[in-house]
Write a protein that holds these residues in place. Sequence first.
Motif, PDB file in Angstrom:
ATOM      1  N   VAL A 190       1.124  -0.847   0.057  1.00  0.00           N
ATOM      2  CA  VAL A 190      -0.103   0.227  -0.500  1.00  0.00           C
ATOM      3  C   VAL A 190       1.223   1.384   0.046  1.00  0.00           C
ATOM      4  O   VAL A 190       1.045   2.686  -1.189  1.00  0.00           O
ATOM      5  N   ALA A 191       2.036   1.304   0.980  1.00  0.00           N
ATOM      6  CA  ALA A 191       2.773   2.909   0.863  1.00  0.00           C
ATOM      7  C   ALA A 191       3.565   2.749  -0.136  1.00  0.00           C
ATOM      8  O   ALA A 191       3.545   3.629  -0.522  1.00  0.00           O
ATOM      9  N   LEU A 192       3.724   1.457  -0.796  1.00  0.00           N
ATOM     10  CA  LEU A 192       5.012   1.823  -1.548  1.00  0.00           C
ATOM     11  C   LEU A 192       3.826   2.051  -3.039  1.00  0.00           C
ATOM     12  O   LEU A 192       4.156   2.910  -3.737  1.00  0.00           O
ATOM     13  N   ALA A 193       2.378   1.323  -3.171  1.00  0.00           N
ATOM     14  CA  ALA A 193       2.097   2.228  -4.518  1.00  0.00           C
ATOM     15  C   ALA A 193       1.829   3.535  -4.518  1.00  0.00           C
ATOM     16  O   ALA A 193       2.089   4.208  -5.254  1.00  0.00           O
ATOM     17  N   LEU A 194       1.129   3.770  -3.342  1.00  0.00           N
ATOM     18  CA  LEU A 194       1.253   5.606  -3.428  1.00  0.00           C
ATOM     19  C   LEU A 194       2.406   5.866  -3.751  1.00  0.00           C
ATOM     20  O   LEU A 194       2.832   7.342  -4.577  1.00  0.00           O
TER      21      LEU A 194
ATOM     22  N   ARG B 132      -9.667  -8.008   7.389  1.00  0.00           N
ATOM     23  CA  ARG B 132     -10.561  -8.199   8.150  1.00  0.00           C
ATOM     24  C   ARG B 132      -9.975  -7.489   9.954  1.00  0.00           C
ATOM     25  O   ARG B 132     -10.925  -6.712  10.273  1.00  0.00           O
ATOM     26  N   ASP B 133      -9.052  -7.315   9.953  1.00  0.00           N
ATOM     27  CA  ASP B 133      -8.142  -6.762  10.708  1.00  0.00           C
ATOM     28  C   ASP B 133      -8.812  -4.952  10.908  1.00  0.00           C
ATOM     29  O   ASP B 133      -8.163  -3.965  10.212  1.00  0.00           O
ATOM     30  N   ARG B 134     -10.237  -3.966  11.807  1.00  0.00           N
ATOM     31  CA  ARG B 134     -10.615  -2.579  11.420  1.00  0.00           C
ATOM     32  C   ARG B 134      -9.256  -2.210  12.182  1.00  0.00           C
ATOM     33  O   ARG B 134      -9.158  -0.891  11.579  1.00  0.00           O
ATOM     34  N   THR B 135      -8.618  -2.802  13.132  1.00  0.00           N
ATOM     35  CA  THR B 135      -7.347  -1.627  13.444  1.00  0.00           C
ATOM     36  C   THR B 135      -6.868  -1.062  12.073  1.00  0.00           C
ATOM     37  O   THR B 135      -6.063  -0.045  12.479  1.00  0.00           O
ATOM     38  N   VAL B 136      -6.408  -2.520  11.799  1.00  0.00           N
ATOM     39  CA  VAL B 136      -4.831  -1.929  10.319  1.00  0.00           C
ATOM     40  C   VAL B 136      -5.487  -1.093   9.678  1.00  0.00           C
ATOM     41  O   VAL B 136      -5.213  -0.538   9.315  1.00  0.00           O
ATOM     42  N   LEU B 137      -7.197  -1.494   8.733  1.00  0.00           N
ATOM     43  CA  LEU B 137      -7.492  -1.009   8.059  1.00  0.00           C
ATOM     44  C   LEU B 137      -7.824   0.578   8.570  1.00  0.00           C
ATOM     45  O   LEU B 137      -6.899   1.398   7.709  1.00  0.00           O
ATOM     46  N   ASP B 138      -7.833   1.554   9.805  1.00  0.00           N
ATOM     47  CA  ASP B 138      -8.117   1.921  10.453  1.00  0.00           C
ATOM     48  C   ASP B 138      -6.277   2.938  10.046  1.00  0.00           C
ATOM     49  O   ASP B 138      -6.615   4.367  10.248  1.00  0.00           O
ATOM     50  N   LEU B 139      -5.469   2.450  10.948  1.00  0.00           N
ATOM     51  CA  LEU B 139      -4.488   2.372  10.304  1.00  0.00           C
ATOM     52  C   LEU B 139      -4.017   3.259   9.459  1.00  0.00           C
ATOM     53  O   LEU B 139      -3.723   4.471   9.071  1.00  0.00           O
ATOM     54  N   LEU B 140      -4.820   2.234   8.006  1.00  0.00           N
ATOM     55  CA  LEU B 140      -3.444   2.690   6.674  1.00  0.00           C
ATOM     56  C   LEU B 140      -4.868   4.054   6.287  1.00  0.00           C
ATOM     57  O   LEU B 140      -3.435   4.340   5.387  1.00  0.00           O
TER      58      LEU B 140
ATOM     59  N   ARG C  41      -2.688   7.395   8.024  1.00  0.00           N
ATOM     60  CA  ARG C  41      -1.768   7.588   7.661  1.00  0.00           C
ATOM     61  C   ARG C  41      -1.837   7.841   6.092  1.00  0.00           C
ATOM     62  O   ARG C  41      -0.379   8.559   5.926  1.00  0.00           O
ATOM     63  N   PHE C  42      -2.503   7.525   5.108  1.00  0.00           N
ATOM     64  CA  PHE C  42      -1.864   7.742   4.289  1.00  0.00           C
ATOM     65  C   PHE C  42      -3.041   8.295   3.315  1.00  0.00           C
ATOM     66  O   PHE C  42      -3.468   9.022   2.065  1.00  0.00           O
ATOM     67  N   GLY C  43      -4.463   8.137   4.172  1.00  0.00           N
ATOM     68  CA  GLY C  43      -5.206   9.689   3.753  1.00  0.00           C
ATOM     69  C   GLY C  43      -6.245   9.444   2.626  1.00  0.00           C
ATOM     70  O   GLY C  43      -6.165   7.974   2.368  1.00  0.00           O
ATOM     71  N   ALA C  44      -6.867  10.004   1.829  1.00  0.00           N
ATOM     72  CA  ALA C  44      -7.981   9.677   1.118  1.00  0.00           C
ATOM     73  C   ALA C  44      -7.438   8.516  -0.378  1.00  0.00           C
ATOM     74  O   ALA C  44      -8.512   7.939  -0.703  1.00  0.00           O
TER      75      ALA C  44
END
Length: 362
Positions: A187-191, A203-211, A214-217
């Motif tokens: 994800v970070a690299l593609a951006l 499935r991990d909503r905590t990680v989804l929120d972190l992403l 961190r990276f915005g819209a």
Amino acid sequence: MRAAVLTRFGAPLTVREVPDPQAGGGEVVVEVLAACVPPYADEVFGGARRYPLEPPVIPGPGGVGRIVRVGPDATGLKACDLVWCDPTVRARDDALTPDIALQGWASRGEGGARLARHLHDGSFAELMRVPTENVHPLPASAGQDPARWSALGVYVIAYGGLLAGDLRAGETLLVSGATGNLGSSAVALALAMGAGRVVAPGRDRTVLDLLADRFGARVRPVPLTGDEAADQEAMRAAAEGQVDMVIDLLPPAAPASVTRTAAMTVREYGRVILMGGVGMLGGADLAFPYPWLMRNSVTVRGQWMYPRTANPGIVRLIGSGALDLAGERVRAFGLDQVNEAVAHAAADTGPFRRTVLVPRQG
């Protein structure tokens, strides 16, 4: 020198004195400054993953180091150069389909096993012998924090997949396995490479929120429910348009259905890159529908690791600041703490969390 040795599968690594490696023609000896410990290292050393390592062996897939000695045929590299050591070793006698081994980690086929026996030992040591073509110069700034720069070894894998899929600026990428160690890096690299939008199912909503935080819209998280039709519709909706490319980085324990659901969001003439471990532990086949592949002219490609040219590419991305390593959470361990490091890597597996072995740390 001192090194961590896997004496047998299922046994703790043993730190002991071993002979210093010697560089022959086409080889370089490097002082290892930092080496990432993969989150699944405990599964490899315990024998659960059945990797074709042949104990006794010094494990460790690549790392950041400083050149100690070069062979007689090196023309650009010299002693004291700061370098990245790529573990992906390719046979030199077949330009089209070279045998491949991951130095100190794994191999493919009998030819790969022969390579692994020659370059038997990896980076969990004070010194390492590396093929000249696998040593890549780093900017001087990497010397200020080699432990953080050792995360390069994670990013370059995802980079190989994005290169294989020819990701272009402005495109929409879907990362299957986005909440995992490799997937979050993708994800970070593609951006950093200019993707217009990255769909991140998981499935991990905590990680989804972190992403998302961190990276915005440009990141569109999608919580998965397990309902294939509903999940596929949610991923398409998150893309707000067509999905140009899907990269799968799911681990071996993931069912093939999750990969298939994500892959089939791709547009007509889209690309699907498979880099994960799905199927390695058995289970149902991936089973893409023939009519869907044919009528939509979808390209499906497997990609193991990355081409040699990916190494200077990822170094440039990090060195330029386009890919920022400041958010990496790095925990460093000395060589005597290697078993503690392996346990920590298994327990602390979240995105952008790196367990790093620093062989000369006190």
